[in-house]
Design a protein around this motif. Sequence first.
Motif, PDB file in Angstrom:
ATOM      1  N   GLN A  78       3.061  -9.096  -1.843  1.00 51.31           N
ATOM      2  CA  GLN A  78       4.062  -8.485  -2.711  1.00 51.31           C
ATOM      3  C   GLN A  78       3.877  -6.964  -2.750  1.00 51.31           C
ATOM      4  N   LYS A  79       2.570  -6.582  -2.895  1.00 50.04           N
ATOM      5  CA  LYS A  79       2.275  -5.152  -2.950  1.00 50.04           C
ATOM      6  C   LYS A  79       2.740  -4.457  -1.673  1.00 50.04           C
ATOM      7  N   ALA A  80       2.393  -5.100  -0.524  1.00 48.67           N
ATOM      8  CA  ALA A  80       2.762  -4.526   0.772  1.00 48.67           C
ATOM      9  C   ALA A  80       4.275  -4.369   0.869  1.00 48.67           C
ATOM     10  N   ASN A  81       4.957  -5.412   0.405  1.00 46.49           N
ATOM     11  CA  ASN A  81       6.419  -5.406   0.435  1.00 46.49           C
ATOM     12  C   ASN A  81       6.970  -4.240  -0.386  1.00 46.49           C
ATOM     13  N   ASN A  82       6.410  -4.091  -1.600  1.00 49.58           N
ATOM     14  CA  ASN A  82       6.854  -2.997  -2.465  1.00 49.58           C
ATOM     15  C   ASN A  82       6.669  -1.640  -1.793  1.00 49.58           C
ATOM     16  N   THR A  83       5.467  -1.497  -1.194  1.00 47.32           N
ATOM     17  CA  THR A  83       5.199  -0.220  -0.528  1.00 47.32           C
ATOM     18  C   THR A  83       6.223  -0.006   0.582  1.00 47.32           C
ATOM     19  N   ALA A  84       6.491  -1.085   1.337  1.00 47.57           N
ATOM     20  CA  ALA A  84       7.444  -0.961   2.443  1.00 47.57           C
ATOM     21  C   ALA A  84       8.799  -0.509   1.920  1.00 47.57           C
ATOM     22  N   GLN A  85       9.229  -1.117   0.790  1.00 44.24           N
ATOM     23  CA  GLN A  85      10.534  -0.750   0.225  1.00 44.24           C
ATOM     24  C   GLN A  85      10.558   0.714  -0.196  1.00 44.24           C
ATOM     25  N   GLN A  86       9.432   1.126  -0.807  1.00 47.44           N
ATOM     26  CA  GLN A  86       9.370   2.529  -1.236  1.00 47.44           C
ATOM     27  C   GLN A  86       9.487   3.471  -0.042  1.00 47.44           C
ATOM     28  N   VAL A  87       8.772   3.077   1.031  1.00 52.83           N
ATOM     29  CA  VAL A  87       8.820   3.908   2.238  1.00 52.83           C
ATOM     30  C   VAL A  87      10.250   3.969   2.767  1.00 52.83           C
TER      31      VAL A  87
END
Lengths: 300, 463
Positions: B59-68
């Motif tokens: 989930q964290k990775a996904n969030n970071t990806a979205q932010q990027v």
Amino acid sequence: MFIYGIKKLALIGFLVLVSTTVNAALQVLACEPEWGALAKSLGGHHVKIYTATTNQQDPHHIQARPSLIAKARRADLLVCTGAELEVGWLPLLLRKSGNPNIQTGNPGYFMATDYVALLDKPTELDRSHGDVHAAGNPHIHLDPERVLKVAKALSQTLIRVDPENQTDYQNKLDSFIKQWQNRIHQWRKQTDSLKGKSIVAYHKSWIYLQQWLGLNELAILETKPGIPPTSSHLSHLLASMKKTPADMIIYASYQDDKAANWLSQKTGIPTVALDISPAKDETLIDWYEQLLNRLIKVQQ
Amino acid sequence: MRKKLLVASIAIALSYSHPALSNDELDLLKQQIQELKQSYEQRIQALEQRLEKTEEHAQKANNTAQQVEKRIQQSEVARTTDKNTANSFNPAISVILDGRYADFDNDPDAYELPGFALGGEAGLGEEGFSLGHTELTVSANVDDKFYGELTLAVHDHEDETEIEIEEAFIQTLGLGNGVTIKAGRFFSAMGYLNEQHEHAWDFADAPLIYRGLFGDHLTDDGVQISYIAPTDLYLQVGAELSSGDKFPAGGNSQGVGAWTAFTNIGGDIGIEHSWSMGLSHWNANDIDGRTSGGHSHAGGAAETPSFTGESKITALDLVYKWAPKGNPKNRNLKLQFEYFQRDEDGIITMLNSAPLESSTYDGDQSGWYAQAVYQFMPQWSTGFRYDRLSSSNSGSDSDILAEAGLDDEGHTPERYSAMLQWSPSEFSRIRLQFNQDKSYEDSDNQIFLQYTHSLGSHGGHQF
């Protein structure tokens, strides 16, 4: 003779002076139905909307008709897509309108693509690639998230053009955002089954929809953007479809359906004609829901 | 559930295979099974915990990806604005490349329109391969108040390459109240076709009446003011004041040598039909020595007819367009009709004649054309055109009028044209046209194979 000419000029000057427009509602000229519908939701009874095209017309191939010039002449606000979608006719309308409100750089000149990031920006600008848009793909209204951004910007523009009704515009925007976000949530759930489905499209009209739904574009029927399909291109497509078939063939209801039907008959892949824009008096929500429903139905 | 089944089945299996087990042994077995169960449960719990943790990480990775992704999108917007600095102030530039192959039965140099004295660019052009109008158009908004446009036409004229300023004008942008003012050199708003450049025409050549009256185009230096009424029906009125130095005016008048008044109305009928109608009037009161080509006679002395006097032209134009569902991309039809009438009153002098020959002149010339162009499928269209002229000119010396080409020789010029064109894209067009031209007594068959391509910025879709 010269005096005669002066008389003519004086007559025209007189006509100019007497022509004072007394119109309470904000006159909005929307280039495409989606922006007409959005302006209606955000402006309510404060706006009077004229939409220059229907969802049966290719918005790129419109002429600067006299009727459109007459509308542009009286518009307080112009709401269009931009990104060269209307490059063939909008600059002519602006030049001929004699209307300062909607000229480039003025508050009444609103281009939706100015407020979102565009996909498919060509790395090379060469017409041998077809009729490419230098700014990127302009069909942004098919992405609900981008529509939300445009809605916020348009509401600000309405306030700038018509500050008297600021609170009303703000309320309308709030309720639109609420409704739209609810729908986005529902649509995400409803369209889960569409994720990863592969499509063939007539024109690159759908890339924002594809991205939002997670559709996978296998091929385009047009040889190049704006260039109708050729038989060699289609037979090439047929061969590749036999190897890896797509789940559906998508085209806009104003596009020529011959190529799509031909490929469908040969491969058994279902076609779906989508209204790329809302119909007359249709709201954005109703239109988009119907569009998604058609996709879900075809896929079942 | 599974665990219970497992325990039960082991117990059942044990109880069946060893029917003679003592109670102690059974208890021991039960104890062992219990231990086994506990250890499995612990391991499963541990696994579940690890799974939860992994999900959290995902989930964290996904969030970071979205932010990027968001940041990338934002930076894209920023970049596009960045780009709008240096080069984007360059004006829009477009080039029209036009060339053709022409074949005529008659000698094109012998071309004439009896009853009309030809001037300007009137004529058939060259036979065989030749370049047509090569055009360079540069245009841009000057600032928030003005728009500017320059069109240069390059063409060969008697073995010399000529550069001609076809249009060079400035125009107000959104002056207000529907008023637009234009100044410089521009195509007059007379008629319908006149305001369009040749490459936008549906046929390879001008209608006969344009050729007869204007030498293909009415253009002059001056100012134009036009006004659009704030009505649903399109209503435009306007006027032009111009130098009157150019054909079909002429001479070197100081001040205003010609004026034009025009009005256009138009609108839509439903979604599929649109129309426009125009009325216009051009007037040059003080023409002083307008020269034109006379009646050609091989090897004769170069006597040039010259007109001095007053000239008035009145025009009516009608245009109707149809496209199924209002979408012209796939199929559309265009009907077009224009009528012109010219009244002239003055004196015709044959320059270079000795003694100087002259005659009074009372000219009455008129003509019309009607055409239909049908795009029957994407990229392909076909069209037909009919032209007809008539004149009834009189003067004190009919011989001089005849020499000036102003005698209709009992002939009514007419022409039938048919064309087929292929436009692979909006920017290219190849056209085949056939004319049966009865402009003068010897009927002429004319064939044109023409390409008209455009480079650079996207042109406007005029009505």
